[in-house]
Design an enzyme around this catalytic site. Structure first.
Site, PDB file in Angstrom:
ATOM      1  N   ASP A 136       0.834  -1.219   0.000  1.00 41.93           N
ATOM      2  CA  ASP A 136       0.000   0.000   0.000  1.00 41.93           C
ATOM      3  C   ASP A 136       0.863   1.262   0.000  1.00 41.93           C
ATOM      4  O   ASP A 136       0.352   2.360  -0.242  1.00 41.93           O
ATOM      5  CB  ASP A 136      -0.942  -0.001   1.215  1.00 41.93           C
ATOM      6  N   GLU A 137       2.179   1.106   0.272  1.00 42.09           N
ATOM      7  CA  GLU A 137       3.033   2.305   0.371  1.00 42.09           C
ATOM      8  C   GLU A 137       3.172   3.030  -0.964  1.00 42.09           C
ATOM      9  O   GLU A 137       3.577   4.198  -0.993  1.00 42.09           O
ATOM     10  CB  GLU A 137       4.415   1.926   0.921  1.00 42.09           C
ATOM     11  N   LYS A 155       8.973   0.002  -5.302  1.00 37.51           N
ATOM     12  CA  LYS A 155       7.832  -0.914  -5.449  1.00 37.51           C
ATOM     13  C   LYS A 155       6.840  -0.354  -6.475  1.00 37.51           C
ATOM     14  O   LYS A 155       6.248  -1.094  -7.255  1.00 37.51           O
ATOM     15  CB  LYS A 155       7.132  -1.128  -4.097  1.00 37.51           C
TER      16      LYS A 155
HETATM   17  P1  NAD Z   1      11.488  -9.682   3.837  1.00 31.31           P
HETATM   18  O1  NAD Z   1      12.461  -8.559   3.811  1.00 31.31           O
HETATM   19  O2  NAD Z   1      11.157 -10.328   5.129  1.00 31.31           O
HETATM   20  O3  NAD Z   1      11.984 -10.851   2.854  1.00 31.31           O
HETATM   21  C1  NAD Z   1      12.498 -10.593   1.587  1.00 31.31           C
HETATM   22  C2  NAD Z   1      13.138 -11.883   1.074  1.00 31.31           C
HETATM   23  O4  NAD Z   1      13.599 -11.630  -0.274  1.00 31.31           O
HETATM   24  C3  NAD Z   1      14.357 -12.335   1.874  1.00 31.31           C
HETATM   25  O5  NAD Z   1      14.286 -13.719   2.127  1.00 31.31           O
HETATM   26  C4  NAD Z   1      15.532 -11.996   0.962  1.00 31.31           C
HETATM   27  O6  NAD Z   1      16.654 -12.863   1.122  1.00 31.31           O
HETATM   28  C5  NAD Z   1      14.910 -12.151  -0.416  1.00 31.31           C
HETATM   29  N1  NAD Z   1      15.628 -11.354  -1.424  1.00 31.31           N
HETATM   30  C6  NAD Z   1      16.010 -10.067  -1.341  1.00 31.31           C
HETATM   31  N2  NAD Z   1      16.672  -9.703  -2.454  1.00 31.31           N
HETATM   32  C7  NAD Z   1      16.674 -10.796  -3.275  1.00 31.31           C
HETATM   33  C8  NAD Z   1      17.180 -11.028  -4.577  1.00 31.31           C
HETATM   34  N3  NAD Z   1      17.822 -10.080  -5.264  1.00 31.31           N
HETATM   35  N4  NAD Z   1      17.000 -12.253  -5.126  1.00 31.31           N
HETATM   36  C9  NAD Z   1      16.350 -13.238  -4.435  1.00 31.31           C
HETATM   37  N5  NAD Z   1      15.865 -13.060  -3.194  1.00 31.31           N
HETATM   38  C10 NAD Z   1      16.019 -11.844  -2.625  1.00 31.31           C
HETATM   39  O7  NAD Z   1      10.188  -9.134   3.116  1.00 31.31           O
HETATM   40  P2  NAD Z   1       8.654  -9.370   3.489  1.00 31.31           P
HETATM   41  O8  NAD Z   1       8.274  -8.461   4.577  1.00 31.31           O
HETATM   42  O9  NAD Z   1       8.408 -10.821   3.598  1.00 31.31           O
HETATM   43  O10 NAD Z   1       7.956  -8.816   2.151  1.00 31.31           O
HETATM   44  C11 NAD Z   1       7.780  -9.670   1.041  1.00 31.31           C
HETATM   45  C12 NAD Z   1       7.115  -8.901  -0.080  1.00 31.31           C
HETATM   46  O11 NAD Z   1       5.859  -8.396   0.366  1.00 31.31           O
HETATM   47  C13 NAD Z   1       7.912  -7.682  -0.535  1.00 31.31           C
HETATM   48  O12 NAD Z   1       7.816  -7.586  -1.929  1.00 31.31           O
HETATM   49  C14 NAD Z   1       7.218  -6.503   0.141  1.00 31.31           C
HETATM   50  O13 NAD Z   1       7.342  -5.340  -0.632  1.00 31.31           O
HETATM   51  C15 NAD Z   1       5.789  -6.993   0.167  1.00 31.31           C
HETATM   52  N6  NAD Z   1       4.956  -6.473   1.254  1.00 31.31           N
HETATM   53  C16 NAD Z   1       5.395  -6.535   2.552  1.00 31.31           C
HETATM   54  C17 NAD Z   1       4.561  -6.099   3.583  1.00 31.31           C
HETATM   55  C18 NAD Z   1       4.998  -6.178   5.031  1.00 31.31           C
HETATM   56  O14 NAD Z   1       4.290  -5.670   5.894  1.00 31.31           O
HETATM   57  N7  NAD Z   1       6.123  -6.799   5.364  1.00 31.31           N
HETATM   58  C19 NAD Z   1       3.297  -5.580   3.279  1.00 31.31           C
HETATM   59  C20 NAD Z   1       2.890  -5.506   1.939  1.00 31.31           C
HETATM   60  C21 NAD Z   1       3.725  -5.968   0.941  1.00 31.31           C
HETATM   61  O1  DAU Z   2       2.435  -0.901   4.555  1.00 24.33           O
HETATM   62  C1  DAU Z   2       3.141  -2.003   4.092  1.00 24.33           C
HETATM   63  C2  DAU Z   2       4.605  -1.884   4.480  1.00 24.33           C
HETATM   64  O2  DAU Z   2       4.684  -2.120   5.877  1.00 24.33           O
HETATM   65  C3  DAU Z   2       5.497  -2.853   3.718  1.00 24.33           C
HETATM   66  O3  DAU Z   2       5.461  -2.534   2.352  1.00 24.33           O
HETATM   67  C4  DAU Z   2       6.931  -2.791   4.240  1.00 24.33           C
HETATM   68  O4  DAU Z   2       7.721  -3.784   3.589  1.00 24.33           O
HETATM   69  C5  DAU Z   2       6.923  -3.060   5.732  1.00 24.33           C
HETATM   70  O5  DAU Z   2       8.234  -2.931   6.251  1.00 24.33           O
HETATM   71  C6  DAU Z   2       5.987  -2.079   6.445  1.00 24.33           C
HETATM   72  O6  DAU Z   2       6.516  -0.732   6.383  1.00 24.33           O
HETATM   73  P1  DAU Z   2       6.444   0.276   7.629  1.00 24.33           P
HETATM   74  O7  DAU Z   2       7.439   1.338   7.397  1.00 24.33           O
HETATM   75  O8  DAU Z   2       5.052   0.678   7.913  1.00 24.33           O
HETATM   76  O9  DAU Z   2       6.902  -0.725   8.823  1.00 24.33           O
HETATM   77  P2  DAU Z   2       7.862  -0.529  10.099  1.00 24.33           P
HETATM   78  O10 DAU Z   2       7.699  -1.760  10.909  1.00 24.33           O
HETATM   79  O11 DAU Z   2       9.231  -0.127   9.702  1.00 24.33           O
HETATM   80  O12 DAU Z   2       7.204   0.696  10.858  1.00 24.33           O
HETATM   81  C7  DAU Z   2       5.855   0.664  11.317  1.00 24.33           C
HETATM   82  C8  DAU Z   2       5.569   2.001  11.989  1.00 24.33           C
HETATM   83  O13 DAU Z   2       6.292   2.076  13.218  1.00 24.33           O
HETATM   84  C9  DAU Z   2       6.001   3.207  11.186  1.00 24.33           C
HETATM   85  O14 DAU Z   2       5.071   4.254  11.385  1.00 24.33           O
HETATM   86  C10 DAU Z   2       7.353   3.603  11.774  1.00 24.33           C
HETATM   87  C11 DAU Z   2       7.209   3.202  13.227  1.00 24.33           C
HETATM   88  N1  DAU Z   2       8.427   2.742  13.912  1.00 24.33           N
HETATM   89  C12 DAU Z   2       9.194   1.783  13.317  1.00 24.33           C
HETATM   90  C13 DAU Z   2      10.302   1.272  13.948  1.00 24.33           C
HETATM   91  C14 DAU Z   2      11.161   0.209  13.303  1.00 24.33           C
HETATM   92  C15 DAU Z   2       8.727   3.237  15.176  1.00 24.33           C
HETATM   93  O15 DAU Z   2       8.026   4.126  15.710  1.00 24.33           O
HETATM   94  N2  DAU Z   2       9.832   2.745  15.813  1.00 24.33           N
HETATM   95  C16 DAU Z   2      10.644   1.775  15.262  1.00 24.33           C
HETATM   96  O16 DAU Z   2      11.628   1.357  15.905  1.00 24.33           O
END
Ligand code: NAD
Ligand code: DAU
Length: 340
Positions: free
Chosen positions: A125-126, A155
């Protein structure tokens, strides 16, 4: 069906592999992962001897490798691999361009060469930017793109490439733009596992700014079921937004909730410098609910309770990653202080 999952050793990818194989045990999953700092192969240890699971260490930017993998009867790609942490994208934007843009392009180009393999792109959603404070607006499939960080810009670029391969080359794609996930196997660099592990370690919880930014949290298995719904029933070429909460949660309310669930008190909160270009997110999941019948199963409370239990029971899984994450934050703070 034989499926290529990219980034399967990361947080959502590993949850998805478990989820998919539990419901589709006759399918075979090939997991291509570079094993960056964000990966933890332990998350999939229980599948080591599963005949329907294969791990390949490699880079999604490696065209020869991707080509070779796809030539072995892959019918579907579920693309998770990415650099995913906003704070790291402020530190090293180019890495995000390479993995998230060039890596996605490489997969698309190879899929096209191999006769239009179905391509599901896992996005965020970012890409839509930020909801203003004091607004009840929500992102939807119609919201224009307006990314704020190098992560979300990379993204957004990857989403555009995915759509362009559908429009130009008729590649059968779908895209999901999901809100913040939380749950097991999540790297402790991210807010919720950072706070849970800090409370376990009895160290303060850094809250950016005044904690007023808000998020729309979704338990990770609900994200997996939404992706499954789109893969199995979604319309080719379409985008689906996924979110979890009826009402968003400010970071400070979330911290207080977790402190309450874990028996900590508010003296553990430490307000620190804000993140540059700090966004707010809220997502309407009306389309995926109406068209595919999807809805989340967990509430924020039920998901957090499960997640806290998991981190309490699995310190050996997160300890090394936590040391690495805190070293990263220390380096970022030193850099900020140097440039004050
Ligand atoms: P993550 O950082 O936990 O995992 C990413 C994985 O990708 C790792 O295992 C890493 O080794 C692998 N990777 C990185 N670069 C690579 C490359 N060049 N080739 C092969 N593998 C590679 O990420 P996540 O939080 O599991 O997110 C997964 C996907 O979902 C991402 O595309 C992210 O944008 C999307 N997403 C994440 C969230 C969230 O809240 N975490 C929300 C919405 C969408
Ligand atoms: O919205 C989806 C996204 O959510 C994904 O696309 C990203 O991959 C995932 O990392 C996540 O992004 P955020 O930036 O929202 O997540 P993060 O956990 O880094 O931060 C969540 C919120 O908490 C944000 O408002 C920043 C704040 N924060 C984060 C950290 C690490 C703090 O206040 N303190 C902290 O130490």
């Amino acid at each position: 069906m034989k499926i290529l999952v990219t980034g399967g050793c990361g947080f959502i990818g590993s949850n998805f592999i478990h989820y998919w194989l539990s419901l589709h045990p006759d399918d075979t999953i090939v997991n291509l992962d570079k094993l960056t700092y964000a990966a933890n192969p332990q998350s999939l240890k229980d599948l080591e001897n599963n005949f329907h699971y294969q791990f390949i260490q490699g880079d999604i930017c490696d065209e020869n490798l991707v080509d070779k993998i796809l030539s072995d009867k892959i019918e579907l790609i579920v693309h998770f691999a990415a650099e995913s942490h906003v704070d790291r994208s402020i530190d090293d934007p180019l890495l995000f361009v390479k993995t998230n843009v060039l890596g996605t392009y490489t997969l698309l180009n190879c899929a096209k060469k191999h006769g239009n393999i179905r391509f599901h792109h896992v996005s965020t959603d970012e890409v839509f930017g930020s909801i203003p404070f004091n607004s009840s607006a929500q992102f939807s499939e119609q919201t224009p793109y307006d990314p704020s960080s190098p992560y979300s810009a990379s993204k957004a670029a990857s989403d555009h490439f995915v759509r362009s391969f559908h429009k130009t080359f008729a590649l059968p794609i779908t895209i999901t733009n999901c809100s913040n996930n939380y749950g097991p196997f999540m790297n402790p660099e991210k807010m919720i596992p950072r706070m849970i592990t800090n409370i376990i370690d009895n160290i303060k919880i850094p809250v950016y700014g005044r904690g007023e930014n808000f998020r729309d949290w979704l338990y990770v298995t609900d994200h997996c079921s939404a992706i499954e719904a789109v893969i199995t029933r979604g319309k080719i070429g379409d985008t689906y937004c996924i979110g979890g909460l009826k009402e968003t949660s400010t970071n400070i309310d979330l911290v207080k909730k977790v402190l309450n669930l874990m028996g900590g008190d508010e003296s553990m909160i430490e307000f620190v410098a804000d993140r540059p270009a700090h966004d707010n997110y809220a997502v309407s999941w009306e389309k995926i609910h109406r068209e595919l019948g999807w809805q989340p199963e967990e509430t924020l409370d039920s998901g957090l309770i499960k997640m806290i239990d998991w981190y309490r029971e699995n310190e050996s899984w997160w300890r090394e990653a936590k040391t690495e994450a805190e070293a990263f934050y220390q380096k970022l703070n030193d850099y900020k202080n140097l440039n004050k």
